[in-house]
Design an enzyme around this catalytic site. Structure first.
Site, PDB file in Angstrom:
ATOM      1  N   CYS A 183      11.651  49.453 161.390  1.00  0.00           N
ATOM      2  CA  CYS A 183      10.824  48.490 160.664  1.00  0.00           C
ATOM      3  C   CYS A 183      10.763  48.867 159.181  1.00  0.00           C
ATOM      4  CB  CYS A 183       9.439  48.401 161.320  1.00  0.00           C
ATOM      5  SG  CYS A 183       8.406  47.083 160.652  1.00  0.00           S
TER       6      CYS A 183
ATOM      7  N   ASP B 254      12.953  38.675 167.312  1.00  0.00           N
ATOM      8  CA  ASP B 254      12.006  39.399 166.461  1.00  0.00           C
ATOM      9  C   ASP B 254      11.388  38.421 165.459  1.00  0.00           C
ATOM     10  OD1 ASP B 254      10.671  41.068 164.747  1.00  0.00           O
ATOM     11  OD2 ASP B 254      12.260  42.567 164.656  1.00  0.00           O
TER      12      ASP B 254
ATOM     13  N   HIS C 231      10.396  42.422 168.368  1.00  0.00           N
ATOM     14  CA  HIS C 231      10.280  43.578 167.470  1.00  0.00           C
ATOM     15  C   HIS C 231       9.907  44.855 168.236  1.00  0.00           C
ATOM     16  CE1 HIS C 231       9.862  45.126 163.403  1.00  0.00           C
ATOM     17  NE2 HIS C 231       8.782  45.764 163.793  1.00  0.00           N
TER      18      HIS C 231
END
Lengths: 369, 447
Positions: free
Chosen positions: A158, A313, A342
């Site tokens: 991320c 995601d 995600h």
């Protein structure tokens, strides 16, 4: 279909039929309620981060974890996991059968992980440069000393992927491989709802940081929840009620809930820079980020790159990662896409079946033996 | 006295028979809210600022809004006995001639005729007039054609209009008839034969077109409702610039509501299938199937609501709302912080701004310390040469008085001087080794 056509419409209005349906549902709900009562009497285990590790470095709130090897063979260079500055990194070691860390350890990878800790007001003036050329650089040196290796594999998840890519561009000599998972890097196209809400029209980041100092964890968490309000605030709990009798499911649910509600604040100045430089100005891909007086030039990255992203995601849509490797000088690039979201990249059974063995193989193929 | 027969509930075609028709056949008498939303979606241009009546744009509409509220409330109260008397109003507005309606009716009859002739010609050329398939299919055609001709010719008004079959009933008749025809075509035509496939496709296309025209005609009888809807919008603050937001969010809500109604229809049909396939000896109901159907409805509602909310979150309207909320919160916090700052100052306690200055200074200090430390690491530990002048400095201090005994103490001083130097060097080396060792277990705190 033909039988359907033969049916009379009036037969659908049979009160007996609906009474039966309601009876069935009420008995189902009563069962769920009894499961819930038993869970309240004996709460599910919500322990997280169970892979054995030791803290080998501390700086401010940061902790560097070194995981104990689980098999005899050990891959060199080691892997340093850089997690995002929001939320806790134990999502990568949520429970033994859904642990990215454990999966890597079992394949012989030497794993280090940065736990950023929870920034306080004291840290509100920390900038991206402090993280990239400060904390990460010192941690990298520590890992190199600790492992006896000159270089390492950086694994950014991320926002950690954004930081890792900046570091790899400024310190290419330290990076053997670069793994970027669900990393927001290319902000030129569709950036999802977060991108939309971050625009100047909808968010005055300067005023926000000036008033708030750091970004409160609840603010970030609220934003994530609003991206799918019904799913996150209602459907999830309905599903839980449906499956409350399944102890394994309840434990996994409890762990996920713990993680979701265990957010950390984000240093204000870093957030300001991230929103402006990345979301609004897309500086990273255009080589316009300057850290510590030096430009972050992605063409300086020549290490092998593995990009991992989830098809569904919604936090970091795949297109935010796809074009990154093309902007570097690396000649060894690979992409792995999994039909998940995600968080699913690190905790879904699909990822642990299909993705992580492949990542280990990729690492071994590029190891130093 | 015979009880009054309730007005026929509008039926919706299944998606496989009507396709896009479903869009035009939303039930019209469920609730006022649903009607308003549906109408808002189907007639988006009505909601656009440029298309609004000038009276509305200029804001002189309070009186009309009040009238609308009264009318809709009255409509709600009389809904079970026919709802708002739209047909009567329509008649009053348009006068006794009904010319417009007649023209519309003629149009539909003409369309129907053209449709029938075209399909019949196609059937003849593909199947041949003497074939069993042609005869079987013509029977259905003939039956539907006769019924439709008669009703279309008699139709003179909108929904529930006087002097002819209501358009809703004609529409229902068309849906039922086309469903039967489709079923027969599926069972009669050869799906492998390209000509048969073409014929079937022609039927699908033409029937869709006709169905849409029919649905439009049916809906045109609701123009008054549209006007009321406009007035409702006046009552909800169109002139405060909120109308665009309503357009945006209302559009999303309406679209998802339509999807939900489609799903509901599908689930309902499947549930009836489940009940019907058991044969004559099957129980009158199957609680598992019933449960599945209700569960499916619930799931459909969840999925629709979830996807609707996601869409709403992505609208500029919601983005603006977020901004407003954040601004309001920040304004309140700024004010509170100022008060707190004053209070703390009065109490001679460190204020937030003073603490901020401190944090800023500390962060700067950290950066400097880190830079020095890194420089030291890169250049290695300070060499003795560099430290020598500092340590040698005291030697120059002694004055003349101490000049005589200078040699003796100098020797004494020289001796112990080397020892500390060695002692200092030793731990440095050890520390360096420890840092390099990968086995060092304990954590090192840097700050």
């Amino acid at each position: 279909m033909r039988e359907r056509e033969q049916m009379s419409e009036n037969r659908g209005a049979d009160p007996e039929w609906w009474r039966a349906a309601m009876h069935h549902h009420i008995s189902d709900n009563l069962k769920s309620a009894s499961h819930l009562t038993s869970l309240m009497r004996d709460p599910p285990d919500a322990d997280v981060g169970q892979s054995p590790s030791e803290v080998i470095y501390l700086e401010n709130k940061l902790r560097l974890l070194h995981y104990k090897p689980m098999v005899g063979k050990r891959l060199s260079p080691p892997v340093l996991i850089i997690y995002a500055l929001v939320n806790r990194p134990y999502i990568l070691d949520l429970q033994p059968d859904r642990s990215v860390v454990r999966s890597l350890l079992l394949s012989g990878v030497d794993v280090y992980l940065i736990d950023w800790g929870s920034p306080s007001d004291r840290d509100k003036y920390l900038e991206l440069d402090d993280y990239v050329n400060g904390y990460i650089h010192r941690v990298v040196k520590k890992v190199c000393r600790d492992s006896g290796s000159d270089r390492l594999t950086l694994f950014g998840y991320c926002q950690g992927g954004t930081l890792a890519s900046m570091y790899a561009a400024q310190h290419p000599e330290k990076v053997h491989n670069l793994i970027l998972m669900a990393a927001p890097l290319d902000f030129s196209g569709e950036c999802g709802l977060l991108g939309r809400w971050s625009t100047e029209e909808y968010f005055d980041v300067d005023r926000f940081i000036d008033v708030m100092g750091n970004v409160p964890a609840d603010f970030m968490n609220g934003g994530y929840l609003l991206m799918d309000p019904v799913g996150n605030l209602y459907t999830k709990y309905v599903r839980f009620l449906d499956k409350a009798g399944d102890r394994e499911f309840a434990e996994m649910f409890a762990r996920m809930e713990r993680w979701v509600n265990d957010g950390i604040p984000l240093a204000g100045e870093t957030f300001r820079q991230f929103i402006k430089w990345c979301y609004r100005e897309d500086r990273l891909m255009n080589g316009r980020v300057v850290l510590g007086g030096r430009r972050v030039d992605l063409t300086d990255i020549d290490a092998p790159i593995l990009s991992i992203y989830g098809t569904y995601d919604h936090l970091v849509p795949p297109q935010m990662s796809r074009s990154f490797s093309g902007a570097t000088s690396s000649k060894d690039t690979a992409e792995m896409e999994i039909p998940t979201g995600h968080i699913g990249l690190s905790v879904s059974s699909k990822s642990h079946r299909d993705l992580w063995p492949e990542v280990s193989r990729w690492l071994w193929e590029r190891g130093e033996g | 006295m015979r009880p009054r027969r309730p007005p026929p509930r509008p039926r919706r075609p299944t998606s496989e028979t009507a396709g896009p028709l479903a869009r035009h056949t939303r039930p019209v008498r469920y609730t006022v809210g649903a009607d308003l939303i549906r109408l808002g979606i189907q007639h988006q241009p009505w909601l656009r600022p440029a298309a609004r009546p000038s009276a509305v744009r200029s804001g002189h509409c309070t009186e009309r809004a009040v009238t609308a509220v009264r009318a809709v409330t009255a409509g709600l109260l009389t809904r079970d006995t026919g709802g708002m008397d739209i047909a009567a109003r329509k008649k009053k507005d348009e006068g006794p001639t009904g010319a417009r309606k007649g023209r519309k009716s003629d149009d539909m009859a003409g369309q129907w005729k053209a449709f029938i002739e075209h399909l019949e010609g196609e059937m003849k050329s593909v199947l041949g007039t003497s074939s069993a398939e042609y005869r079987k299919l013509s029977e259905n055609w003939l039956r539907l054609s006769e019924a439709m001709n008669s009703n279309l010719a008699g139709a003179t008004g909108g929904e529930g209009g006087e002097g002819g079959a209501p358009w809703q009933a004609i529409y229902d008749q068309w849906v039922e008839g086309s469903r039967t025809i489709k079923k027969n075509m599926e069972s009669t035509l050869d799906s492998e034969d390209p000509n048969h496939k073409k014929l079937f496709q022609t039927w699908e296309d033409e029937s869709q077109k006709f169905g849409e025209s029919l649905a439009d005609r049916m809906l045109s009888g609701m123009k008054e409702q549209m006007e009321l809807y406009e007035l409702w919008m006046d009552a909800f603050g169109r002139d405060r610039g909120e109308m665009d937001h309503f357009d945006e969010v209302g559009g999303i809500v309406g679209r998802h509501y339509s999807d939900f109604m489609d799903r509901l229809q599908r689930i309902n049909s499947e549930a009836r299938d489940d009940r019907g396939t058991g044969g004559a000896d099957a129980p009158s109901f199957d609680d598992v199937a019933a449960s599945r159907a209700t569960k499916d409805i619930y799931e459909a509602w969840l999925a629709t609501t979830s996807s609707m909310m996601k869409d709403i979150m992505a609208t500029p309207t919601f983005g603006g709302t977020l901004r407003q909320s954040a601004d309001a919160y920040l304004k309140a916090k700024e004010s509170t912080d100022r008060m707190m700052e004053d209070e703390l100052r009065r109490m001679r306690l460190p204020t937030m701004s003073q603490m901020d200055e401190l944090y800023k200074g500390l962060t700067e200090l950290d950066r400097k310390v880190n830079a020095i430390q890194e420089m030291l690491e890169e250049n290695g530990p300070p060499t003795p040469r560099a430290t020598a002048p500092l340590r040698a400095a005291p030697k120059k201090k002694p004055g003349k008085k101490k000049a005589a005994p200078k040699k003796k103490p100098a020797k004494k001083r020289a001796a112990p001087k080397k020892k500390p130097a060695k002692k200092k060097a030793a731990p440095r080396k050890k520390a360096a080794k420890k840092k390099a060792s990968p086995k060092k277990p304990s954590a090192k705190r840097k700050d």
